[in-house]
Design an enzyme around this catalytic site. Structure first.
Site, PDB file in Angstrom:
ATOM      1  N   ASP A   1       0.988  -1.556  -0.260  1.00 51.57           N
ATOM      2  CA  ASP A   1      -0.240   0.008   0.035  1.00 51.57           C
ATOM      3  C   ASP A   1       1.010   1.455  -0.061  1.00 51.57           C
ATOM      4  OD1 ASP A   1      -2.447  -1.479   0.169  1.00 51.57           O
ATOM      5  OD2 ASP A   1      -2.471  -1.324   2.499  1.00 51.57           O
TER       6      ASP A   1
ATOM      7  N   ASP B   1     -15.822  -2.774  -1.004  1.00 47.81           N
ATOM      8  CA  ASP B   1     -15.146  -2.552   0.010  1.00 47.81           C
ATOM      9  C   ASP B   1     -16.007  -2.530   1.338  1.00 47.81           C
ATOM     10  OD1 ASP B   1     -12.331  -2.570  -0.883  1.00 47.81           O
ATOM     11  OD2 ASP B   1     -12.276  -0.016  -1.140  1.00 47.81           O
TER      12      ASP B   1
END
Length: 237
Positions: free
Chosen positions: A8, A128
């Site tokens: 990330d 998500d």
């Protein structure tokens, strides 16, 4: 089932956030490309790269992503702020095996279908989820769409898979949301990849038992909660 280390990106660094909160950063490493190479060295055969800055419209980490794609030596899936066809095409041209699309794919059904057919097998749709509702725009906005209903809408599209992130468990290493992941796997016509809360080999085995195709892991690897070599030996391919 395959384990996929997450890289990330935020402000040029490799980071790990807690609970999907951009203000709670637990891990920060200076050289993301080196981190990516290390995961491959440990035996993993696929990587998951996310541009957190692009996802929240705070900038981008384009050069780092390009470096990872050119040097990883394994298939890489890339996401974070991918909201137009030119960026999908550019990432694929630069070496991404799959592009992960979230917010616009959730909000724009016509665009989602057009992109899936234009790039068959190369898109992974990101769902998500918090409280079984799909969240968008870097987890900042909660829709009224149940994730199971959304996944069922994807039937008929030539996708590379569906990535379901349990945002409420992200980075917390408290175990994954097994009922959620099992329900999504049953509803999906495509391989489903889990993310959020995976903290042990037992979590991985439970996901495999429920029909998941793979899992994206971050915090558990970066903090040493799971031994990477053992994980790669069992779930590296």
């Amino acid at each position: 089932m395959i384990a996929i280390p997450a890289v990330d990106l935020r402000g040029g660094k490799c980071v790990q956030l807690v609970g999907g909160d951009y203000d709670v950063e637990r891990v920060r490493l200076d050289d993301p490309a080196s981190v990516a190479r290390e995961w491959v060295h440990e035996g993993f055969s696929r990587l998951h790269v996310v541009d957190l800055d692009a996802a929240t419209s705070r900038g981008h980490n384009t050069e780092i992503i390009r470096d990872i794609l050119h040097n990883a030596g394994v298939p890489v899936q890339v996401g974070g702020g991918v909201r137009d066809d030119s960026r999908i095409e550019r990432l694929l041209d630069e070496g991404a095996e799959w592009v992960v699309v979230g917010t616009r794919a959730v909000d724009d059904e016509d665009w989602r279908g057009e992109m899936a057919h234009r790039f068959p097998g190369r898109l992974i749709i990101a769902a998500d989820v918090r409280d079984r509702l799909v969240v968008t725009k870097g987890w900042a906005e909660t829709s009224r769409r149940n994730v199971i209903d959304f996944v069922e809408e994807l039937r008929g599209l030539p996708l590379g898979g569906v990535l379901v992130t349990a945002v409420h468990l992200e980075g917390q290493m408290q175990g994954t949301d097994l009922p959620l992941m099992e329900d999504v796997a049953e509803a999906s016509a495509w391989p489903v990849y889990a993310s959020g809360g995976v903290s042990s080999l037992e979590d991985m085995r439970a996901l495999e038992h429920r029909g998941l195709a793979g899992a994206v892991l971050g915090m558990a690897l970066y903090t040493g909660a799971i031994d990477p070599r053992r994980l790669a030996e069992e779930f590296g391919t």
